[in-house]
Design a protein around this motif. Structure first.
Motif, PDB file in Angstrom:
ATOM      1  N   GLU A 341      49.668  65.609  -9.380  1.00  0.00           N
ATOM      2  CA  GLU A 341      50.297  64.294  -9.298  1.00  0.00           C
ATOM      3  C   GLU A 341      50.023  63.711  -7.912  1.00  0.00           C
ATOM      4  OE1 GLU A 341      54.713  62.190  -9.797  1.00  0.00           O
ATOM      5  OE2 GLU A 341      54.477  64.370  -9.964  1.00  0.00           O
ATOM      6  N   TRP A 342      49.631  62.460  -7.868  1.00  0.00           N
ATOM      7  CA  TRP A 342      49.398  61.777  -6.601  1.00  0.00           C
ATOM      8  C   TRP A 342      50.691  61.133  -6.139  1.00  0.00           C
ATOM      9  CZ3 TRP A 342      49.206  56.341  -5.352  1.00  0.00           C
ATOM     10  CH2 TRP A 342      48.681  56.061  -4.083  1.00  0.00           C
ATOM     11  N   LEU A 343      51.109  61.445  -4.907  1.00  0.00           N
ATOM     12  CA  LEU A 343      52.369  60.946  -4.375  1.00  0.00           C
ATOM     13  C   LEU A 343      52.188  59.798  -3.391  1.00  0.00           C
ATOM     14  CD1 LEU A 343      54.130  64.383  -3.736  1.00  0.00           C
ATOM     15  CD2 LEU A 343      54.215  62.947  -5.787  1.00  0.00           C
ATOM     16  N   GLY A 344      50.967  59.546  -2.956  1.00  0.00           N
ATOM     17  CA  GLY A 344      50.706  58.478  -1.996  1.00  0.00           C
ATOM     18  C   GLY A 344      49.877  59.001  -0.839  1.00  0.00           C
ATOM     19  N   ARG A 345      49.425  58.079  -0.004  1.00  0.00           N
ATOM     20  CA  ARG A 345      48.667  58.475   1.174  1.00  0.00           C
ATOM     21  C   ARG A 345      49.605  59.113   2.191  1.00  0.00           C
ATOM     22  NH1 ARG A 345      43.525  56.843   1.367  1.00  0.00           N
ATOM     23  NH2 ARG A 345      43.441  57.381   3.577  1.00  0.00           N
ATOM     24  N   ALA A 346      49.136  60.190   2.794  1.00  0.00           N
ATOM     25  CA  ALA A 346      49.974  60.888   3.767  1.00  0.00           C
ATOM     26  C   ALA A 346      50.386  59.961   4.897  1.00  0.00           C
ATOM     27  CB  ALA A 346      49.222  62.102   4.317  1.00  0.00           C
ATOM     28  N   ALA A 347      49.472  59.103   5.342  1.00  0.00           N
ATOM     29  CA  ALA A 347      49.781  58.202   6.445  1.00  0.00           C
ATOM     30  C   ALA A 347      50.727  57.084   6.032  1.00  0.00           C
ATOM     31  CB  ALA A 347      48.495  57.605   7.000  1.00  0.00           C
ATOM     32  N   ASP A 348      50.922  56.907   4.716  1.00  0.00           N
ATOM     33  CA  ASP A 348      51.788  55.839   4.224  1.00  0.00           C
ATOM     34  C   ASP A 348      53.207  56.312   3.908  1.00  0.00           C
ATOM     35  OD1 ASP A 348      49.698  54.147   4.447  1.00  0.00           O
ATOM     36  OD2 ASP A 348      49.212  54.066   2.313  1.00  0.00           O
ATOM     37  N   MET A 349      53.491  57.579   4.155  1.00  0.00           N
ATOM     38  CA  MET A 349      54.836  58.077   3.916  1.00  0.00           C
ATOM     39  C   MET A 349      55.759  57.576   5.030  1.00  0.00           C
ATOM     40  SD  MET A 349      54.303  59.587   1.085  1.00  0.00           S
ATOM     41  CE  MET A 349      55.918  60.303   0.831  1.00  0.00           C
ATOM     42  N   LEU A 350      56.844  56.924   4.655  1.00  0.00           N
ATOM     43  CA  LEU A 350      57.743  56.280   5.602  1.00  0.00           C
ATOM     44  C   LEU A 350      59.097  56.965   5.610  1.00  0.00           C
ATOM     45  CD1 LEU A 350      57.051  52.579   4.586  1.00  0.00           C
ATOM     46  CD2 LEU A 350      55.949  53.850   6.413  1.00  0.00           C
ATOM     47  N   LYS A 351      59.750  56.881   6.751  1.00  0.00           N
ATOM     48  CA  LYS A 351      61.138  57.324   6.856  1.00  0.00           C
ATOM     49  C   LYS A 351      61.891  56.284   7.674  1.00  0.00           C
ATOM     50  CE  LYS A 351      64.147  61.203   8.022  1.00  0.00           C
ATOM     51  NZ  LYS A 351      64.240  62.526   8.688  1.00  0.00           N
ATOM     52  N   ILE A 352      62.798  55.599   7.031  1.00  0.00           N
ATOM     53  CA  ILE A 352      63.603  54.570   7.680  1.00  0.00           C
ATOM     54  C   ILE A 352      65.056  54.795   7.287  1.00  0.00           C
ATOM     55  CG2 ILE A 352      64.040  52.093   7.929  1.00  0.00           C
ATOM     56  CD1 ILE A 352      61.171  51.562   7.194  1.00  0.00           C
ATOM     57  N   GLY A 353      65.930  54.828   8.278  1.00  0.00           N
ATOM     58  CA  GLY A 353      67.351  55.032   7.993  1.00  0.00           C
ATOM     59  C   GLY A 353      67.628  56.334   7.279  1.00  0.00           C
ATOM     60  N   GLY A 354      66.798  57.340   7.541  1.00  0.00           N
ATOM     61  CA  GLY A 354      66.995  58.634   6.904  1.00  0.00           C
ATOM     62  C   GLY A 354      66.474  58.706   5.486  1.00  0.00           C
ATOM     63  N   LYS A 355      65.872  57.623   4.980  1.00  0.00           N
ATOM     64  CA  LYS A 355      65.350  57.587   3.608  1.00  0.00           C
ATOM     65  C   LYS A 355      63.823  57.633   3.652  1.00  0.00           C
ATOM     66  CE  LYS A 355      69.542  56.943   2.172  1.00  0.00           C
ATOM     67  NZ  LYS A 355      69.947  55.701   1.492  1.00  0.00           N
ATOM     68  N   ARG A 356      63.210  58.330   2.664  1.00  0.00           N
ATOM     69  CA  ARG A 356      61.756  58.465   2.598  1.00  0.00           C
ATOM     70  C   ARG A 356      61.205  57.686   1.391  1.00  0.00           C
ATOM     71  NH1 ARG A 356      58.854  62.439   5.117  1.00  0.00           N
ATOM     72  NH2 ARG A 356      57.549  62.723   3.289  1.00  0.00           N
ATOM     73  N   ALA A 357      60.031  57.113   1.606  1.00  0.00           N
ATOM     74  CA  ALA A 357      59.320  56.424   0.520  1.00  0.00           C
ATOM     75  C   ALA A 357      57.864  56.302   0.926  1.00  0.00           C
ATOM     76  CB  ALA A 357      59.924  55.047   0.260  1.00  0.00           C
ATOM     77  N   SER A 358      57.006  56.019  -0.038  1.00  0.00           N
ATOM     78  CA  SER A 358      55.592  55.778   0.255  1.00  0.00           C
ATOM     79  C   SER A 358      55.293  54.307   0.028  1.00  0.00           C
ATOM     80  CB  SER A 358      54.689  56.630  -0.648  1.00  0.00           C
ATOM     81  OG  SER A 358      54.662  56.106  -1.961  1.00  0.00           O
ATOM     82  N   LEU A 359      54.329  53.793   0.803  1.00  0.00           N
ATOM     83  CA  LEU A 359      53.923  52.402   0.630  1.00  0.00           C
ATOM     84  C   LEU A 359      53.405  52.152  -0.781  1.00  0.00           C
ATOM     85  CD1 LEU A 359      52.131  51.351   3.941  1.00  0.00           C
ATOM     86  CD2 LEU A 359      54.237  50.424   2.987  1.00  0.00           C
ATOM     87  N   ALA A 360      52.688  53.137  -1.336  1.00  0.00           N
ATOM     88  CA  ALA A 360      52.154  52.969  -2.691  1.00  0.00           C
ATOM     89  C   ALA A 360      53.279  52.753  -3.694  1.00  0.00           C
ATOM     90  CB  ALA A 360      51.324  54.189  -3.074  1.00  0.00           C
TER      91      ALA A 360
END
Length: 573
Positions: A341-360
């Motif tokens: 399963e593709w989860l997104g680009r490693a460089a696009d993984m974000l963490k803001i306010g303690g929450k994680r998400a990918s740009l994709a």
């Protein structure tokens, strides 16, 4: 070891199909041999051809001559001029006039006459550096990647197997992607040559053009495209009775689009996972699969003890067409059966306010909202730190740009709140006429950063204007008979583009009469151009310029168009 350029069986086999009829295999390879003897003596050629016939002739001739083809990610002068500096002695070849020392014009070699000679297909050393491709710049600066002839042939074989194509298949290939891109090279050059099937000469982007191209092939067709080009033909309800299958790549294909396409056209929609660095790696039927199946011989494995920035696993790819392990800049989740399963680009993984998400994932969420035609999130400097995950600053916010004829920024933000965590709801949210996508549908990171800077500098908070890049291809039927041998785009066609872009930019303005329009320079087919419009009271000032997303473009035309009414507070374009 030498490998043949192609596997056509007889000289009469169809090689290319277009408005002018069928080009036979013997006609093509005979002319390619003539071109090989005439090419400049150089170690490299920069192939800037826009028509498929010219590109294939130049690519085949360079292989015969022992020259490596440099394939830039863009057609602007800034793209290929840098290559001339990085690769001294490289010759520029194209199917149009190019302002470069010693540029070689391919057009005299494009009038192929019927040939009844025996088929003579050259062979090339498997370890010869056939092509050097460059990343699109969607994640940073373009980087070079060399592909040997053996790698390209092995990749075409893997892709043919994944699509379950029989050798000597009785179908044709239609492509909406440029051959200078890795996906375009694999799917619209190498795959047809390896399978010995004809390629359509055009690059259809609109539904009507796609219908025409497939009808001209007069046989079952596989359409090689991108999600950006697939969506308009689906929305327009294109009638494609001879479509046999669709292959999409270059960006994530929304499952909804895949399902609707399969339901409308009753054909499989296959998505390809890969990169410029690796070529195609895996496929899936996106309409009913979330997991990717690696191509035959491809292995994905975790690099022991290695991690990408941000702490994720470093995955490596190796296979029949990947001679040494290549790192993958993506987050993957491997299944027990070898699929992943593709989860997104490693460089696009974000963490803001303690929450994680990918740009994709965020881009998928905003694009899935009804009424959104196109959209993309942007991470301003300091909005998030994917490497250290330092999210201490409470004011950090993402930005986003979207295209919609119905949704206001406030309405879209409300819809996003129901789909994503509040910390990822973009502020500001810019409504634009178009996103600065390139020919493969990707958005170069530099273009998105420039758009954000421009919007922030102008103080825009809701609406901004992005000039849509246009190209009239050499194969466009309106050019037939219009200055034969040296065609230019008719002024009436340019005015039609101007009117269309004005209505798109100012949907609440009713156009009146054209006040004036002066054509300063001719517009040639294949030249990138755009329309700049500015609302000034009861008039709209217009400029048509070349290379609208780059500095130094030439003004092709300028004038004014009257508007019957102008809403209060209308701003500048």
């Amino acid at each position: 070891m030498k490998l043949p350029l192609a596997t056509y069986r007889a000289g009469s086999d169809p090689f290319m199909i277009g408005p002018g009829g069928i080009v036979s295999a013997s006609s093509f390879f005979d002319r390619a041999a003539q071109l090989a003897a005439a090419l400049p003596d150089a170690p490299y050629v920069i192939n800037l051809s826009e028509s498929r016939l010219a590109f294939m002739l130049g690519f085949a001739a360079a292989l015969m001559r022992g020259q490596s083809s440099l394939l830039p990610s863009g057609q602007g002068p800034g793209d290929w001029q840098k290559l001339g500096e990085q690769y001294p002695g490289a010759a520029v070849i194209a199917d149009r006039a190019i302002d470069a020392p010693g540029a070689f014009d391919l057009r005299p070699y494009m009038n192929l006459e019927a040939s009844h000679s025996a088929l003579n297909i050259s062979s090339v050393d498997a370890d010869f550096a056939a092509a050097i491709l460059f990343t699109s710049g969607s994640t940073g600066q373009p980087a070079p990647h060399t592909k040997t002839w053996g790698q390209l042939v092995a990749g075409a074989q893997c892709l043919s197997t994944a699509l379950a194509w029989p050798r000597r298949a009785g179908h044709a290939v239609v492509g909406s992607v440029p051959p200078q891109h890795m996906f375009g090279l694999e799917s619209t050059v190498m795959l047809p040559w390896f399978a010995g099937v004809p390629m359509h000469a055009g690059k259809p982007l609109l539904a009507a053009d796609l219908e025409t191209a497939i009808a001209q092939c007069a046989r079952p067709c596989w359409w090689m495209t991108t999600p950006v080009h697939l969506r308009p033909s689906l929305q327009a309800g294109a009638v494609l009775p001879q479509l046999a299958g669709i292959v999409a790549s270059t960006m994530s294909l929304p499952p909804k689009i895949a399902r609707e396409s399969e339901a409308r056209w009753k054909v499989p929609v296959v998505e390809i996972y890969g990169s410029t660095e690796t070529g195609a790696l895996a496929t899936r039927r996106t309409a009913n699969e979330t997991m990717w199946t690696p191509l035959e011989g491809v292995r994905l494995s975790a690099e022991p003890g290695a991690q990408v920035s941000g702490g994720g696993t470093q995955w490596m790819a190796i296979g029949n067409h990947i001679e040494t392990p290549v790192p993958i800049a993506d987050e993957l989740r491997m299944g027990s059966d070898g699929r992943f399963e593709w989860l997104g680009r490693a460089a696009d993984m974000l963490k803001i306010g303690g929450k994680r998400a990918s740009l994709a994932a965020l881009n998928q969420q905003i694009c899935d909202i009804p009424g959104v035609e196109d959209a993309a999130f942007f991470v301003p400097d300091g909005a998030a730190d994917s490497a250290s995950h330092d999210d201490a600053h409470p004011a950090r916010r993402l930005a986003a740009f979207y295209v919609s004829s119905t949704l206001t920024p406030g309405e879209l933000q409300a819809a996003l709140r129901a789909r994503v965590d509040p910390v990822f709801v973009p502020r500001p949210l810019f409504r634009v006429v178009a996103l600065p996508r390139n020919a493969t549908g990707k958005i170069p990171q530099a273009a998105l950063a420039a758009l954000h800077s421009e919007s922030a500098r102008s103080g825009a908070t809701a609406e901004t204007h992005v000039v849509r890049e246009r190209i009239v291809p050499h194969s466009h039927p309106v050019l037939a008979g219009h200055f034969p041998g040296n065609p230019i785009v008719p002024g009436a066609m340019i005015l039609a583009f101007v009117a269309e872009d004005i209505r798109k930019q100012f949907p609440n303005v009713n156009l009146g009469a054209l006040i004036s329009m002066r054509f300063h320079l001719p517009l040639r087919p294949g030249v990138v151009f755009g329309v700049f419009a500015k609302l000034q009271g009861s008039r709209i000032a217009i400029e048509v310029r070349t290379h609208p997303q780059q500095p130094g473009g030439e003004v092709l035309a300028s004038g004014q168009w009257a508007c019957l009414d102008a809403p209060a507070g209308s701003g500048n374009g």
